[in-house]
Design a protein around this motif. Structure first.
Motif, PDB file in Angstrom:
ATOM      1  N   PHE A 187       0.873  -1.183   0.000  1.00  0.00           N
ATOM      2  CA  PHE A 187       0.000   0.000   0.000  1.00  0.00           C
ATOM      3  C   PHE A 187       0.903   1.224   0.000  1.00  0.00           C
ATOM      4  N   MET A 189       2.263   4.391   1.643  1.00  0.00           N
ATOM      5  CA  MET A 189       2.439   4.964   2.978  1.00  0.00           C
ATOM      6  C   MET A 189       3.072   6.338   2.849  1.00  0.00           C
ATOM      7  N   HIS A 208       4.788  -2.673   2.738  1.00  0.00           N
ATOM      8  CA  HIS A 208       4.190  -4.010   2.609  1.00  0.00           C
ATOM      9  C   HIS A 208       3.927  -4.577   3.996  1.00  0.00           C
ATOM     10  N   THR A 209       2.803  -5.261   4.152  1.00  0.00           N
ATOM     11  CA  THR A 209       2.536  -5.992   5.388  1.00  0.00           C
ATOM     12  C   THR A 209       2.100  -7.409   5.060  1.00  0.00           C
ATOM     13  N   GLU A 306       1.605  -1.129  10.000  1.00  0.00           N
ATOM     14  CA  GLU A 306       0.297  -1.770  10.125  1.00  0.00           C
ATOM     15  C   GLU A 306      -0.778  -0.754  10.502  1.00  0.00           C
ATOM     16  N   GLU A 308      -0.913   2.465   9.869  1.00  0.00           N
ATOM     17  CA  GLU A 308      -1.279   3.332   8.745  1.00  0.00           C
ATOM     18  C   GLU A 308      -2.034   2.555   7.671  1.00  0.00           C
ATOM     19  N   LYS A 309      -1.691   1.311   7.475  1.00  0.00           N
ATOM     20  CA  LYS A 309      -2.440   0.529   6.488  1.00  0.00           C
ATOM     21  C   LYS A 309      -3.885   0.360   6.937  1.00  0.00           C
ATOM     22  N   HIS A 313      -5.742   2.228   3.923  1.00  0.00           N
ATOM     23  CA  HIS A 313      -5.858   1.348   2.756  1.00  0.00           C
ATOM     24  C   HIS A 313      -7.312   1.002   2.460  1.00  0.00           C
ATOM     25  N   SER A 320      -4.693   4.656  -1.081  1.00  0.00           N
ATOM     26  CA  SER A 320      -4.606   5.115   0.298  1.00  0.00           C
ATOM     27  C   SER A 320      -5.381   6.422   0.447  1.00  0.00           C
TER      28      SER A 320
END
Length: 443
Positions: A187, A189, A208-209, A306, A308-309, A313, A320
């Motif tokens: 996503f 950021m 990435h997560t 995590e 912020e996602k 997202h 975003s």
């Protein structure tokens, strides 16, 4: 803060800046006018400056950046620059300085503001990066609102009868399941387009997560009481080495401003002691307490990525958002911001502010501790001065996200990054938990 494209008409930017400056000053004045001169000059905690120092510091930063730099004007009070340099004197020693008294500070701040409005009328608001989109003015708006939240925290530490008043927050409501699955993958950021974003929010980049679960709402007082009454503060198993050393040295037995009378827990807020509301997010906990609770609950704190996602997202579009609810500015329906209330709101109070995945109250109510150290993103550039962000990078500070009930809308967004020492509890900080997703939970 309204998103302003650099191509937007200059007059529109001027009007927006003027309104934001005026709104910030109204709040600063209300926080200082609420107490007498004795309370303005005294130090209510070694962690905080006297209120009169914060007020004059606000004016001094305006003078340095807007009157002298942007405006190219002669100094108003160059003789006081060192007194109000936050890096020259620790907060604990500021009462010993020859500070401006309340009346003189008010005159100084007023004179600077008059000159700032003159500068605003004549500035081209373009040609320099500092001017583009009104950035320098936006930086000062955010600086004042950040100090207003600091002054609000000083009011919380102040002893004596209540001097602040605000209506109760809205009632809570259902939030759905206790946790939400955030899908793995990339996503965007950070930001490269938000006109007033500060340097540590930049640049936009792909992060990435792995798939993870995050709490639908912040951890509540009621949930945290269970940890306290299960002996959480006396059980070494839940604490990191640094956390256990701190909990024993301090010593800590419950969140700050909590007190147990008989079988009932009470919390004191701005001079008023009342029974603990079990549905409000817990506030005034340090990073170590948040981390210990999460371990006790079989979970962990989310990383900054995590968080912020979960906040930005949109799985449907892949983009975003500026805020969890979309790109529109915060309203009273979206989030508990701007000191409209003097406490966090019960969970579920802002259904209009939920993210696409159904995560609630990511903006406002309480700053949320993350497990991440404060560091610059790849491609970070100092702007306009290293002392805003860069000097704090490293393992000594933990990142907080999302803002609190005392944070103004101009000084928070889904990319905004706050940071503090992991032992700090005077700030309006809480948390939510996360956990890794097991393969069998991914459908």
């Amino acid at each position: 803060m309204t998103s302003i494209d650099n191509n937007t008409g200059v007059e529109r930017i001027r009007d927006h800046v003027a309104a934001q400056l005026t709104r910030a000053r109204r709040r600063s004045q209300s926080l200082t006018d609420a107490v007498d001169e004795h309370d303005l000059v005294r130090q209510h905690s070694k962690l905080m400056s006297p209120l009169v120092w914060d007020y004059a510091h606000i004016g001094n930063q305006e003078e340095l950046w807007l009157v002298r730099d942007v405006g190219g004007r002669e100094p108003v009070r160059q003789d006081i620059d060192e007194l109000y340099d936050a890096f020259k004197h620790a907060r604990s020693t500021r009462p010993e300085l020859p500070l401006l008294g309340p009346a003189e500070a008010r005159r100084y701040v007023g004179e600077v503001r008059d000159k700032v409005f003159d500068v605003l009328e004549t500035s081209p608001l373009e040609g320099r990066r500092l001017l583009a989109g009104g950035f320098a003015f936006g930086m000062i708006v955010q600086h004042e609102q950040q100090h207003d939240e600091t002054m609000l925290a000083t009011h919380q530490l102040r002893a004596g009868p209540p001097v602040l008043d605000a209506p109760a927050p809205p009632r809570g409501g259902p939030v759905g399941p206790a946790e939400v699955l955030v899908p793995g993958g990339p996503f965007t950021m950070g930001t490269s387009t938000e006109a007033w974003a500060l340097d540590n929010e930049r640049p936009a980049h792909q992060a990435h997560t792995a798939p993870f679960f995050i709490d639908t709402a912040p951890v509540t007082n009621g949930a945290y009481v269970a940890f306290v009454e299960d002996g959480g503060y006396a059980d070494r198993r839940w604490w990191s080495e640094a956390g256990w050393a701190h909990v024993r040295k301090a010593p800590l037995v419950a969140p700050r401003f909590w007190e147990k009378q008989g079988d009932q827990w009470y919390r004191t807020a701005f001079g008023v002691t009342a029974p603990l509301d079990p549905d409000q997010p817990v506030v005034h906990v340090c990073f170590h307490e948040a981390e210990a609770y999460a371990k006790w609950a079989g979970r962990r704190l989310p990383t900054e990525v995590e968080w912020e996602k979960a906040a930005r997202h949109d799985p449907a579009s892949g983009r975003s958002r500026r805020y969890p609810w979309g790109d529109d500015e915060p309203t009273e329906a979206h989030a508990n911001l701007g000191q409209r209330h003097l406490s966090p709101a019960p969970v579920g109070a802002y259904p209009a502010g939920a993210s696409p995945l159904g995560v609630h109250q990511l903006i406002g109510d309480v700053w949320e501790w993350t497990s991440s150290d404060f560091r610059g993103y790849g491609g970070f550039e100092v702007f306009p001065y290293a002392e805003y962000s860069q000097v704090f990078f490293g393992p000594d500070y933990k990142v907080l996200r999302g803002g609190s009930f005392g944070t103004d809308e101009s000084a928070v967004r889904s990319t905004f990054r706050n940071w503090d020492y992991p032992i700090r509890r005077q700030i309006f900080a809480g948390f939510r938990c996360a956990r890794d997703a097991a393969p069998g939970e991914l459908g």
